[in-house]
Write a protein that holds these residues in place. Structure first.
Motif, mmCIF file in Angstrom:
data_model
loop_
_atom_site.group_PDB
_atom_site.id
_atom_site.type_symbol
_atom_site.label_atom_id
_atom_site.label_comp_id
_atom_site.label_asym_id
_atom_site.label_seq_id
_atom_site.Cartn_x
_atom_site.Cartn_y
_atom_site.Cartn_z
ATOM 1 N N GLY A 233 101.894 19.713 97.074
ATOM 2 C CA GLY A 233 101.623 18.871 98.240
ATOM 3 C C GLY A 233 101.523 17.430 97.766
ATOM 4 O O GLY A 233 102.168 16.530 98.291
ATOM 5 N N LEU A 234 100.710 17.236 96.751
ATOM 6 C CA LEU A 234 100.650 15.971 96.012
ATOM 7 C C LEU A 234 100.443 16.324 94.540
ATOM 8 O O LEU A 234 99.524 17.082 94.224
ATOM 9 N N PRO A 235 101.254 15.781 93.646
ATOM 10 C CA PRO A 235 101.046 16.074 92.227
ATOM 11 C C PRO A 235 99.798 15.337 91.724
ATOM 12 O O PRO A 235 99.255 14.488 92.431
ATOM 13 N N GLY A 253 93.274 23.891 98.916
ATOM 14 C CA GLY A 253 94.461 23.215 98.389
ATOM 15 C C GLY A 253 94.134 22.112 97.401
ATOM 16 O O GLY A 253 94.915 21.810 96.506
ATOM 17 N N LEU A 254 92.934 21.511 97.533
ATOM 18 C CA LEU A 254 92.559 20.433 96.614
ATOM 19 C C LEU A 254 92.128 21.008 95.269
ATOM 20 O O LEU A 254 91.379 21.989 95.223
ATOM 21 N N GLN A 255 92.602 20.393 94.194
ATOM 22 C CA GLN A 255 92.183 20.782 92.851
ATOM 23 C C GLN A 255 91.888 19.526 92.041
ATOM 24 O O GLN A 255 92.565 18.513 92.185
ATOM 25 N N GLU A 302 99.509 26.350 107.174
ATOM 26 C CA GLU A 302 99.563 24.894 107.102
ATOM 27 C C GLU A 302 98.175 24.380 106.744
ATOM 28 O O GLU A 302 97.173 25.063 106.967
ATOM 29 N N ARG A 303 98.121 23.182 106.208
ATOM 30 C CA ARG A 303 96.817 22.603 105.832
ATOM 31 C C ARG A 303 96.786 21.142 106.248
ATOM 32 O O ARG A 303 97.802 20.441 106.130
ATOM 33 N N ILE A 304 95.633 20.719 106.769
ATOM 34 C CA ILE A 304 95.466 19.306 107.119
ATOM 35 C C ILE A 304 94.315 18.746 106.299
ATOM 36 O O ILE A 304 93.254 19.370 106.193
ATOM 37 N N SER A 305 94.520 17.583 105.702
ATOM 38 C CA SER A 305 93.423 16.884 105.041
ATOM 39 C C SER A 305 93.476 15.425 105.470
ATOM 40 O O SER A 305 94.547 14.900 105.766
ATOM 41 N N ILE A 306 92.290 14.808 105.542
ATOM 42 C CA ILE A 306 92.207 13.448 106.082
ATOM 43 C C ILE A 306 91.373 12.578 105.153
ATOM 44 O O ILE A 306 90.145 12.534 105.281
HETATM 45 C C1 OGA Z 1 95.196 11.954 98.670
HETATM 46 C C2 OGA Z 1 94.686 13.251 98.181
HETATM 47 C C3 OGA Z 1 94.075 15.528 98.589
HETATM 48 C C4 OGA Z 1 94.206 16.582 99.631
HETATM 49 O O1 OGA Z 1 95.697 11.922 99.821
HETATM 50 O O2 OGA Z 1 95.121 10.982 97.891
HETATM 51 O O3 OGA Z 1 94.308 13.318 97.055
HETATM 52 O O4 OGA Z 1 93.505 17.590 99.495
HETATM 53 N N1 OGA Z 1 94.649 14.297 99.016
HETATM 54 O O5 OGA Z 1 94.998 16.420 100.556
#
Ligand code: OGA
Ligand code: NI
Length: 366
Positions: A233-235, A253-255, A302-306
C-alpha cells in the motif's frame, strides 16, 4: 495542468476501448475484476513485504492522555518522551476528539471512495504541488514501481484558505472533514506541547518554531489486492512533517520497524496512532527518531486510513534546538526552511535513502 486534463478526458471517454489504462487503482480493481497484480506494481523479490516474518505480538505503547491536565501531567509527559525515544510511535486514548467526529470522518471517506469514477476524477491530479487532489500510488511522476493505494490529499490549515477547494460531493464532506480537522489540530497542539516539555524545552518551544503552522491530511484507500505478497500500500518510509495523527478503520495494515523487525499495529477503536516525523527528529537533534513504517494490503478487505500531518508553514526555519546542541552533542542538521524540505521529499519518490540525510551538517548534496 493542461496535459493532465487531456489525458484525463481521453481516459474517461466512453468511446475508448474498455481495457484502457485507468487513472485510479480502485476502478481497475472494482471494474476490471483483475485477479493478478499488474506487473508495474510488483516489487523485486528482495524488496517484497515478507508477510510471514511480521511480528504480531509486540505492539507500541498506548498512552492515556486524561492526566495531561491534572497534577499527574509530568508522568504522561514522561511516557510520551519515552515512547518518542524508544519507538517513534505510540497510541493515545482519552485524546479529546469526539467519537462522533471520528465516525463522521470515517463514513464520509468511505462514501467519497464509493462515488462513481467520473465524479471522483474531478479532483484527480498527479501534480504533488496541488493543495487538493485525488491521486494514486505515491508520486507517479517519479516512482518506478507503483503502490496499491489511491489517496485524496487536502491542506487543512488555515482552513479558510483551502476549504473552498475541497470536494462538495458527498454533500456533507466539507462540514464533517472541517470538524475533524479542527479537532485533530487541537490534539496535535497538545501533543506538541508535551513533546517540547519531554525534551526539557519550554512548553511552547516547538509551537513557536512552526511559523504560521500547517496541517495536511490524506484519505488513503487501499483496495483488496489479489497478491498482497508482491506489492505495498505504501512501502517503508518516514513522514516528513512534525507529527502524524493516524486514524485507521478496523482492517489491519500498518507496520512499524522496531529493532530490525516489522511489527503490525492492529487497530484499536477510538484511539489514534501518533508518530514522530522528520521535523521532530531535526528539532530534537536526533534524540527522537522518525521511524520507518509501511502499509501492507490484503486479499479480502479494502482499508481506509486517514493521517493528519501536522507541520510547519513553508517559510518556517527548522533546525536543532540550541538547548539540545552542545560540544558533546553538536548539531546534526543544518537549518532549512520547511518548504525546501517538502520539495526535496516529494521529488525523490520515496526512494529508500532517508531525506534527512540530505540536510545533515556534513552533507555535500544540500
Ligand atoms: C502515510 C502512512 C499508513 C497507513 O500515509 O504516511 O504512513 O496505515 N500511512 O495508511
Ligand atoms: Ni507515513
Amino acid at each position: 495542468m493542461e496535459t493532465d486534463r487531456h489525458t484525463l478526458e481521453a481516459q474517461i471517454s466512453p468511446t475508448m476501448a474498455t481495457n484502457t489504462k485507468r487513472l485510479l487503482l480502485s476502478d481497475l480493481v472494482s471494474s476490471d475484476k483483475i485477479d493478478q497484480v499488474p506487473s508495474h506494481y510488483i516489487r523485486p523479490i528482495s524488496q517484497r513485504p515478507n508477510l510471514q516474518n511480521v511480528y504480531h505480538d509486540h505492539t507500541i505503547p498506548l498512552i492515556d492522555l486524561h492526566d495531561l491536565y491534572t497534577p499527574n501531567r509530568s508522568h504522561v509527559v514522561h511516557q510520551i518522551g519515552r515512547a518518542c525515544r524508544d519507538y517513534g510511535f505510540f497510541q493515545v486514548k482519552n485524546h479529546g476528539v469526539p467519537e462522533s467526529t471520528i465516525a463522521n470522518m470515517m463514513n464520509i471517506a468511505r462514501e467519497f471512495f464509493k462515488l462513481p469514477e467520473e465524479e471522483r476524477l474531478k479532483t484527480y491530479s498527479d501534480d504533488p504541488t496541488k493543495t487538493t487532489r485525488l491521486s494514486t500510488s505515491f508520486n507517479i511522476r517519479t516512482e518506478k514501481v507503483a503502490n496499491w493505494r489511491d489517496f485524496l490529499r487536502l491542506h487543512c490549515h488555515p482552513l479558510q484558505d483551502y476549504i473552498h477547494e475541497w470536494p462538495t460531493n458527498p454533500e456533507s464532506f466539507r462540514d464533517h472533514v472541517a470538524e475533524y480537522c479542527r479537532s485533530a489540530r487541537g490534539l496535535a497542539l497538545v501533543l506538541i506541547e508535551a513533546i517540547s516539555e519531554s525534551l526539557g524545552l519550554e512548553r511552547d518551544y516547538i509551537n513557536r518554531q512552526l511559523g504560521n503552522h500547517g496541517q495536511h491530511m490524506a484519505l488513503n484507500y487501499y483496495p483488496p489486492c489479489p497478491q498482497p505478497d508482491l506489492t505495498y500500500g505504501l512501502p517503508g518510509h518516514t513522514d516528513l512533517n512534525l507529527i502524524t495523527i493516524l486514524l485507521q478503520d478496523e482492517v489491519p495494515g500498518l507496520q512499524v520497524l522496531r529493532n530490525g523487525h516489522w511489527v503490525a499495529v492492529d487497530p484499536v477503536p477510538n484511539t489514534f496512532i501518533i508518530n514522530i516525523g522528520d521535523q521532530i527528529q531535526v528539532l530534537s537533534n536526533d534524540r527522537y527518531k522518525s521511524v520507518l513504517h509501511r502499509a501492507v494490503v490484503n486479499c479480502e478487505k479494502e482499508r481506509i486510513s486517514i493521517p493528519t500531518f501536522y507541520c510547519p508553514s513553508r517559510d518556517a526555519v527548522i533546525g536543532p534546538a540550541s538547548e539540545l546542541v552542545s560540544e558533546d552533542e553538536p548539531a546534526v542538521y543544518r537549518q532549512f526552511t520547511y518548504g525546501e524540505y517538502y520539495d526535496k521529499f516529494w521529488n525523490r519518490g520515496l526512494a529508500t535513502e532517508n531525506c534527512l540525510d540530505m540536510f545533515t551538517v556534513t552533507s555535500s548534496s544540500s
